[in-house]
Design a protein around this motif. Structure first.
Motif, PDB file in Angstrom:
ATOM      1  N   MET A   1      12.186  10.887  -9.296  1.00 43.05           N
ATOM      2  CA  MET A   1      13.335  10.430 -10.095  1.00 43.05           C
ATOM      3  C   MET A   1      12.997  10.460 -11.576  1.00 43.05           C
ATOM      4  SD  MET A   1      16.224   9.523  -8.555  1.00 43.05           S
ATOM      5  CE  MET A   1      16.961   8.290  -9.614  1.00 43.05           C
ATOM      6  N   SER A   2      11.811  10.015 -11.921  1.00 45.01           N
ATOM      7  CA  SER A   2      11.377  10.000 -13.315  1.00 45.01           C
ATOM      8  C   SER A   2      11.306  11.404 -13.885  1.00 45.01           C
ATOM      9  CB  SER A   2      10.010   9.311 -13.415  1.00 45.01           C
ATOM     10  OG  SER A   2       9.511   9.401 -14.714  1.00 45.01           O
ATOM     11  N   LYS A   3      10.768  12.341 -13.113  1.00 43.07           N
ATOM     12  CA  LYS A   3      10.660  13.719 -13.581  1.00 43.07           C
ATOM     13  C   LYS A   3      12.046  14.330 -13.792  1.00 43.07           C
ATOM     14  CE  LYS A   3       7.082  16.293 -11.947  1.00 43.07           C
ATOM     15  NZ  LYS A   3       6.335  16.401 -13.155  1.00 43.07           N
ATOM     16  N   VAL A   4      12.967  14.067 -12.876  1.00 45.39           N
ATOM     17  CA  VAL A   4      14.319  14.607 -13.018  1.00 45.39           C
ATOM     18  C   VAL A   4      15.008  13.973 -14.224  1.00 45.39           C
ATOM     19  CG1 VAL A   4      16.616  14.746 -11.961  1.00 45.39           C
ATOM     20  CG2 VAL A   4      14.563  15.195 -10.577  1.00 45.39           C
ATOM     21  N   ALA A   5      14.913  12.664 -14.354  1.00 45.13           N
ATOM     22  CA  ALA A   5      15.569  11.965 -15.465  1.00 45.13           C
ATOM     23  C   ALA A   5      15.023  12.408 -16.815  1.00 45.13           C
ATOM     24  CB  ALA A   5      15.402  10.450 -15.303  1.00 45.13           C
ATOM     25  N   ALA A   6      13.729  12.720 -16.874  1.00 46.02           N
ATOM     26  CA  ALA A   6      13.094  13.108 -18.135  1.00 46.02           C
ATOM     27  C   ALA A   6      13.188  14.604 -18.412  1.00 46.02           C
ATOM     28  CB  ALA A   6      11.628  12.683 -18.125  1.00 46.02           C
ATOM     29  N   ALA A   7      13.698  15.367 -17.468  1.00 48.23           N
ATOM     30  CA  ALA A   7      13.770  16.821 -17.635  1.00 48.23           C
ATOM     31  C   ALA A   7      14.725  17.195 -18.764  1.00 48.23           C
ATOM     32  CB  ALA A   7      14.228  17.473 -16.335  1.00 48.23           C
ATOM     33  N   GLU A   8      14.375  18.267 -19.444  1.00 49.50           N
ATOM     34  CA  GLU A   8      15.230  18.766 -20.530  1.00 49.50           C
ATOM     35  C   GLU A   8      16.612  19.086 -19.956  1.00 49.50           C
ATOM     36  OE1 GLU A   8      15.320  22.529 -23.575  1.00 49.50           O
ATOM     37  OE2 GLU A   8      13.378  21.745 -22.943  1.00 49.50           O
ATOM     38  N   GLY A   9      17.631  18.579 -20.592  1.00 45.96           N
ATOM     39  CA  GLY A   9      18.998  18.795 -20.127  1.00 45.96           C
ATOM     40  C   GLY A   9      19.384  17.931 -18.940  1.00 45.96           C
ATOM     41  N   GLY A  10      18.477  17.029 -18.508  1.00 45.11           N
ATOM     42  CA  GLY A  10      18.802  16.127 -17.413  1.00 45.11           C
ATOM     43  C   GLY A  10      18.841  16.786 -16.057  1.00 45.11           C
ATOM     44  N   GLU A  11      18.240  17.964 -15.951  1.00 45.60           N
ATOM     45  CA  GLU A  11      18.257  18.698 -14.694  1.00 45.60           C
ATOM     46  C   GLU A  11      16.906  19.376 -14.509  1.00 45.60           C
ATOM     47  OE1 GLU A  11      21.622  21.271 -12.672  1.00 45.60           O
ATOM     48  OE2 GLU A  11      20.724  22.349 -14.336  1.00 45.60           O
ATOM     49  N   ALA A  12      16.366  19.329 -13.288  1.00 47.92           N
ATOM     50  CA  ALA A  12      15.059  19.912 -13.013  1.00 47.92           C
ATOM     51  C   ALA A  12      15.126  20.826 -11.801  1.00 47.92           C
ATOM     52  CB  ALA A  12      14.025  18.814 -12.771  1.00 47.92           C
ATOM     53  N   CYS A  13      14.476  21.965 -11.922  1.00 44.49           N
ATOM     54  CA  CYS A  13      14.338  22.894 -10.804  1.00 44.49           C
ATOM     55  C   CYS A  13      13.308  22.326  -9.842  1.00 44.49           C
ATOM     56  CB  CYS A  13      13.881  24.251 -11.340  1.00 44.49           C
ATOM     57  SG  CYS A  13      13.514  25.439 -10.028  1.00 44.49           S
TER      58      CYS A  13
ATOM     59  N   GLN B   1      21.033  27.640  -7.173  1.00 41.01           N
ATOM     60  CA  GLN B   1      21.256  28.810  -8.026  1.00 41.01           C
ATOM     61  C   GLN B   1      20.239  29.853  -7.603  1.00 41.01           C
ATOM     62  OE1 GLN B   1      21.633  28.138 -12.242  1.00 41.01           O
ATOM     63  NE2 GLN B   1      21.013  30.229 -12.697  1.00 41.01           N
ATOM     64  N   GLY B   2      20.695  30.893  -6.960  1.00 39.11           N
ATOM     65  CA  GLY B   2      19.783  31.891  -6.430  1.00 39.11           C
ATOM     66  C   GLY B   2      18.940  31.273  -5.333  1.00 39.11           C
ATOM     67  N   THR B   3      17.628  31.383  -5.471  1.00 40.53           N
ATOM     68  CA  THR B   3      16.742  30.815  -4.452  1.00 40.53           C
ATOM     69  C   THR B   3      16.269  29.417  -4.807  1.00 40.53           C
ATOM     70  OG1 THR B   3      14.828  31.842  -5.488  1.00 40.53           O
ATOM     71  CG2 THR B   3      15.902  33.087  -3.725  1.00 40.53           C
ATOM     72  N   TRP B   4      16.641  28.922  -5.980  1.00 41.38           N
ATOM     73  CA  TRP B   4      16.156  27.615  -6.442  1.00 41.38           C
ATOM     74  C   TRP B   4      17.232  26.552  -6.335  1.00 41.38           C
ATOM     75  CZ3 TRP B   4      11.225  27.515  -6.517  1.00 41.38           C
ATOM     76  CH2 TRP B   4      10.502  28.628  -6.901  1.00 41.38           C
ATOM     77  N   VAL B   5      16.788  25.319  -6.181  1.00 43.40           N
ATOM     78  CA  VAL B   5      17.687  24.163  -6.169  1.00 43.40           C
ATOM     79  C   VAL B   5      17.384  23.353  -7.417  1.00 43.40           C
ATOM     80  CG1 VAL B   5      18.426  22.092  -4.936  1.00 43.40           C
ATOM     81  CG2 VAL B   5      17.758  24.145  -3.652  1.00 43.40           C
ATOM     82  N   TYR B   6      18.433  22.933  -8.106  1.00 40.39           N
ATOM     83  CA  TYR B   6      18.305  22.135  -9.324  1.00 40.39           C
ATOM     84  C   TYR B   6      18.837  20.734  -9.044  1.00 40.39           C
ATOM     85  CZ  TYR B   6      17.282  26.461 -11.702  1.00 40.39           C
ATOM     86  OH  TYR B   6      16.679  27.632 -12.093  1.00 40.39           O
ATOM     87  N   TYR B   7      18.084  19.740  -9.499  1.00 42.03           N
ATOM     88  CA  TYR B   7      18.419  18.337  -9.258  1.00 42.03           C
ATOM     89  C   TYR B   7      18.745  17.637 -10.559  1.00 42.03           C
ATOM     90  CZ  TYR B   7      16.631  19.030  -4.583  1.00 42.03           C
ATOM     91  OH  TYR B   7      16.454  19.490  -3.313  1.00 42.03           O
ATOM     92  N   SER B   8      19.682  16.693 -10.480  1.00 37.15           N
ATOM     93  CA  SER B   8      19.990  15.833 -11.617  1.00 37.15           C
ATOM     94  C   SER B   8      20.299  14.436 -11.079  1.00 37.15           C
ATOM     95  CB  SER B   8      21.164  16.381 -12.429  1.00 37.15           C
ATOM     96  OG  SER B   8      22.298  16.532 -11.620  1.00 37.15           O
ATOM     97  N   ILE B   9      20.163  13.454 -11.967  1.00 39.05           N
ATOM     98  CA  ILE B   9      20.477  12.075 -11.601  1.00 39.05           C
ATOM     99  C   ILE B   9      21.979  11.986 -11.344  1.00 39.05           C
ATOM    100  CG2 ILE B   9      20.464   9.667 -12.378  1.00 39.05           C
ATOM    101  CD1 ILE B   9      17.654  10.806 -11.948  1.00 39.05           C
ATOM    102  N   ALA B  10      22.366  11.363 -10.256  1.00 34.82           N
ATOM    103  CA  ALA B  10      23.786  11.213  -9.940  1.00 34.82           C
ATOM    104  C   ALA B  10      24.447  10.365 -11.020  1.00 34.82           C
ATOM    105  CB  ALA B  10      23.960  10.560  -8.572  1.00 34.82           C
ATOM    106  N   PRO B  11      25.640  10.763 -11.439  1.00 29.99           N
ATOM    107  CA  PRO B  11      26.344   9.979 -12.453  1.00 29.99           C
ATOM    108  C   PRO B  11      26.459   8.517 -12.030  1.00 29.99           C
ATOM    109  CG  PRO B  11      27.502  12.010 -12.004  1.00 29.99           C
ATOM    110  CD  PRO B  11      26.407  11.904 -10.982  1.00 29.99           C
ATOM    111  N   ALA B  12      26.135   7.643 -12.926  1.00 31.05           N
ATOM    112  CA  ALA B  12      26.252   6.196 -12.749  1.00 31.05           C
ATOM    113  C   ALA B  12      25.257   5.589 -11.760  1.00 31.05           C
ATOM    114  CB  ALA B  12      27.677   5.795 -12.370  1.00 31.05           C
TER     115      ALA B  12
END
Length: 117
Positions: free
Chosen positions: A49-61, A93-104
């Motif tokens: 969760m920390s890595k996703v939240a801190a990822a540039e643009g709020g989204e992590a591959c 997206q293609g072969t990768w999955v991108y994760y982001s913190i769910a809104p709220a």
């Protein structure tokens, strides 16, 4: 080329539960809140969760989330648990999955624990 942000579902932008000090939780609200907090009760999930939240643009591959000290299948298992708890959203997206913190999600969890001053 930057990856576009995941679409936001306005239905997810609603806190799950009222603050504990404002009213008693219903059985359904308690189940939902417990699911979110339980999902964060594992150190690997908390790190993810920390890595996703801190990822540039709020989204992590997912390819950027593999260095948390467990195998790739275990990372996938933990990411699935975080999605099921409503804490992460994902898009492929293609072969990768991108994760982001769910809104709220974090706001909702913080609101549950809010203590009036």
């Amino acid at each position: 080329m930057p990856v576009p942000p995941a679409p936001v579902d306005p239905a997810l932008d609603v806190p799950c539960c009222p603050p504990l000090t404002s009213a008693e939780l219903t059985a359904e609200e308690a189940v939902q809140a417990a699911s979110m907090f339980r999902a964060l009760g594992d150190p690997v999930r908390l790190r993810l969760m920390s890595k996703v939240a801190a990822a540039e643009g709020g989204e992590a591959c997912v390819c950027d989330l593999l260095d948390v000290g467990v195998s790739q299948p275990t990372v996938s298992h933990h990411l699935k648990k975080l999605r099921e708890a409503g804490l992460l959203t994902s898009r492929k997206q293609g072969t990768w999955v991108y994760y982001s913190i769910a809104p709220a999600a974090l706001t909702s969890m913080a609101a549950i624990l809010e203590i009036p001053r």
